[in-house]
Design an enzyme around this catalytic site. Sequence first.
Site, PDB file in Angstrom:
ATOM      1  CG  ASP A  55       0.526  -0.067   9.723  1.00 41.23           C
ATOM      2  OD1 ASP A  55      -0.056   0.678  10.536  1.00 41.23           O
ATOM      3  OD2 ASP A  55       1.007   0.358   8.651  1.00 41.23           O
ATOM      4  CE  LYS A  91      -0.513   3.575  12.823  1.00 42.59           C
ATOM      5  NZ  LYS A  91       0.102   3.837  11.509  1.00 42.59           N
ATOM      6  NE  ARG A  95      -5.146  -0.149  13.299  1.00 37.26           N
ATOM      7  CZ  ARG A  95      -4.423   0.073  12.206  1.00 37.26           C
ATOM      8  NH1 ARG A  95      -3.107   0.082  12.278  1.00 37.26           N
ATOM      9  NH2 ARG A  95      -5.025   0.279  11.044  1.00 37.26           N
ATOM     10  CE  LYS A 148      -2.978   0.708   3.557  1.00 41.04           C
ATOM     11  NZ  LYS A 148      -3.192   2.054   4.131  1.00 41.04           N
ATOM     12  N   GLY A 196      -4.917   7.934   5.422  1.00 41.20           N
ATOM     13  CA  GLY A 196      -4.010   8.851   6.098  1.00 41.20           C
ATOM     14  C   GLY A 196      -2.758   9.128   5.285  1.00 41.20           C
ATOM     15  NE  ARG A 251      -2.463  -1.841   8.657  1.00 40.55           N
ATOM     16  CZ  ARG A 251      -2.088  -2.177   7.422  1.00 40.55           C
ATOM     17  NH1 ARG A 251      -2.167  -3.428   7.025  1.00 40.55           N
ATOM     18  NH2 ARG A 251      -1.643  -1.248   6.580  1.00 40.55           N
ATOM     19  NE  ARG A 294      -5.368   8.083  10.976  1.00 40.75           N
ATOM     20  CZ  ARG A 294      -4.866   7.168  10.163  1.00 40.75           C
ATOM     21  NH1 ARG A 294      -5.606   6.662   9.189  1.00 40.75           N
ATOM     22  NH2 ARG A 294      -3.629   6.753  10.303  1.00 40.75           N
TER      23      ARG A 294
END
Length: 428
Positions: A312, A339, A343, A19, A91, A386, A119
């Site tokens: 990540d 994130k 998370r 990505k 982002g 994720r 964010r």
Amino acid sequence: MKREKVTSLNGEIHIPGDKSISHRSVMFGALAEGTTTVKNFLPGADCLSTIACFRKMGVSIEQNGSDVTIYGKGIDALCEPDSLLDVGNSGTTIRLMLGILAGRPFHSTVAGDESIAKRPMKRVTEPLKQMGAAIDGRADGGFTPLSVRGGQLKGIDYVSPVASAQIKSAVLLAGLQAEGTTTVTEPHKSRDHTERMLNAFGAELAETETSASVTGGQKLRGADIFVPGDISSAAFFLAAGAVVPGSRIVLKNVGLNPTRTGMIDVLKQMGASLEVIPSEADSAEPYGDLVIETSALKAAEIGGEIIPRLIDEIPIIALLATQAEGTTVIKDAAELKVKETNRIDTVVSELRKIGADIEPTEDGMKIHGKKTLAGGADVSSHGDHRIGMMLGVASCLTEEPIDIRDTEAIHVSYPTFFEHLDQLAKKA
């Protein structure tokens, strides 16, 4: 989506393109003079947002699945967009694009979805303002939507408070358009895809272990880019192969950039049976095949300089730790709070629902293993790709089926994730 336990995972898969590298290949191609071709581009929602934004600025881009061609006319050919630049959930798109917009002599407005609106942007807008860009938005340019009026920039020496490739990249992209030299220094080295790709497009940089410098006024030339498989996506299958009994998975052409291979180091530290077979091909980004087999895992302490190399991957590492003997401690990872979701909270809440013994800390989490995961619960990605994929892997282990809500979130980075998982799975 109802998912149930599998008896093993076996086979070979090609992980979709990285990505981070896909985003940059489009952006740099748009700034370059001449044609750029991109092979194995990731056609996920985030990277498609990048294409859409640059098309709005007048760049001709053809996309056919994972093949992309960008007909660049140089950075000065970018034109003022006549409507909002919508980054969706990305982002990377917004933060890197701000660095480009900072030096363009026109006005633009940038925004994204609800997650992007939460964010923090000040970490990028502040150094760009120091260089001379006019950026405004909610909380004095701290949150989207952001209004940008670019212009004459001056190079700066910027010391970043965190190791962040997005901050570094935004400032370097602004630096390409600034008078003089721009240097970014970080506490630890963050992923270096921007530096590698700037070199591939003909720019000159000066680098040390924790800093990168560019001089303004350099022209980029179109390039041919091969995007290796995304190691952050591969991480889900590496974890699955390590913990689902009787598994052996081969992952082809995965990116092995040393600034991204923290997951490989952690797997080895935990005792996983993992083979890395580097490719001999000449490429700006190293890549190779990974072979993972089931093995007994032991707990690990994860923190410090390795965190930017696996930030990540922490959701899937947390799941991995539930299947390791002992207590795994993840620390120095407060960045997880900003994130797509917080998370720390989402990993803890969703894994607890299926029976994990896990607790949050101020900058990470503690996971007590080895634990049988009961399952039999409704869980959710909370709109975070994720988290959705972590739960997909968890479903292979739970005693009872689990129902995963909001699985569309995975389309951001890995649209074929569940297809690949089913391809490998032997059902109980």
